[in-house]
Design a protein around this motif. Sequence first.
Motif, PDB file in Angstrom:
ATOM      1  N   THR A   1     -10.871   5.869  -9.227  1.00 48.68           N
ATOM      2  CA  THR A   1     -11.027   4.418  -9.164  1.00 48.68           C
ATOM      3  C   THR A   1     -11.969   3.895 -10.222  1.00 48.68           C
TER       4      THR A   1
ATOM      5  N   PRO B   1       0.811  -1.230   0.000  1.00 45.34           N
ATOM      6  CA  PRO B   1       0.000   0.000   0.000  1.00 45.34           C
ATOM      7  C   PRO B   1       0.840   1.273   0.000  1.00 45.34           C
ATOM      8  N   ALA B   2       1.894   1.313   0.785  1.00 45.67           N
ATOM      9  CA  ALA B   2       2.718   2.516   0.822  1.00 45.67           C
ATOM     10  C   ALA B   2       3.418   2.742  -0.514  1.00 45.67           C
TER      11      ALA B   2
ATOM     12  N   GLU C   1       0.854   4.025  -3.041  1.00 46.60           N
ATOM     13  CA  GLU C   1       0.519   5.441  -2.853  1.00 46.60           C
ATOM     14  C   GLU C   1       1.631   6.340  -3.378  1.00 46.60           C
ATOM     15  N   GLN C   2       2.868   5.954  -3.153  1.00 41.51           N
ATOM     16  CA  GLN C   2       3.997   6.720  -3.681  1.00 41.51           C
ATOM     17  C   GLN C   2       3.995   6.706  -5.213  1.00 41.51           C
TER      18      GLN C   2
ATOM     19  N   PHE D   1       1.372   6.392  -7.155  1.00 40.81           N
ATOM     20  CA  PHE D   1       0.288   7.259  -7.625  1.00 40.81           C
ATOM     21  C   PHE D   1       0.708   8.727  -7.600  1.00 40.81           C
ATOM     22  N   ASN D   2       1.355   9.137  -6.527  1.00 44.46           N
ATOM     23  CA  ASN D   2       1.786  10.535  -6.428  1.00 44.46           C
ATOM     24  C   ASN D   2       2.796  10.883  -7.523  1.00 44.46           C
TER      25      ASN D   2
END
Length: 343
Positions: A327, A300-301, A304-305, A307-308
């Motif tokens: 989504t 997950p981390a 998220e990175q 995606f950014n």
Amino acid sequence: FNGIFRLGGPDFWVPTMMHDVFLTGALRQWFEDRRALFTFTFGRLKDGISLEQAQASITVNGTQLASEYPVENEGRNFSLLPLNQASIPPQIRNQFVLGGWLLMTIVGLVLLIACANVANLLLARASARKKEIAIRLSLGSGRARLVRQLLTESVVLAVLGGLVGLLIANWGRSAVWAFRPPFLEEAPLALTFDTRVLLFTVLLSLVTGLIFGLVPALQASRPQLVNDLKPQAEGAVGTSGLIGLKSLLVVGQVALSLVALICSGLFLRSLGQAMEIDPGFENERIAMMSFNVGRLGYEPAQGEQFFNQVLERAQGIPGVESAALTTNVPLWNGVGMLRTVLV
């Protein structure tokens, strides 16, 4: 085995117990959520058990589940559907059925117009052959025999028309299928001409040939012998009965053609207006792409990175005014929810 639906086929099959390995995100979470509806269930009826009996039995099971899980199963129960009606997902099947009936109505209307035209041509041909028919009758030929001869001619004409229709349908099927939407490119749909299609075409050709050839045959086999055998009657237009019937067919053909033209015009007008509807968001100069970092093993981390970083790079591309993550794409309902058991 390509599954029970025909609007999309799987690339490969895996056991359900391996969902933790192959599924990510919300799909994996749904396995722990009783409220989620994402599986397609089908089974075989026992011998001697009707669909109504199975429906009554499974309804009791649904009621018990609703009492045991009042929050998750509130307002829910089971409904059975025959497997031969499940090639299209049940939640959207009614729309396809309605569209199919509409297409069949249009095809039937065009068939009536064509048959009226052919019947009128047969009447004109019978009018030109009335002296020949009068001579046959005067020589002792029975009316039933003449009717059979004229019906044979109309049936042969109808069968030839059916064969030409099959050739045009074969070409049209390939042309239309070439413009199918992307989600149907890998669908296991078989648009082949099987025995049922051929039998339906032959039967329809015979029926239309008999129906629309019977009246002209009956009219032509009932001439006025005295007047039709006279030399001056050879170039006459025909009897009043033939003229009245031909006029009736012409009026019916014009009326049906007018209805078809009005319906097609309204359809094109509605389609044009639908294309001009404002969806409420920018629908031009947009580029979309999709990715699934969970399938690549991202935590997950890390996801998220990722995606950014993707968002920052997309916003930094020259000519890009804005970028965003979502989504789901606009006007798409995501994964279909099925509440029907197929048997």
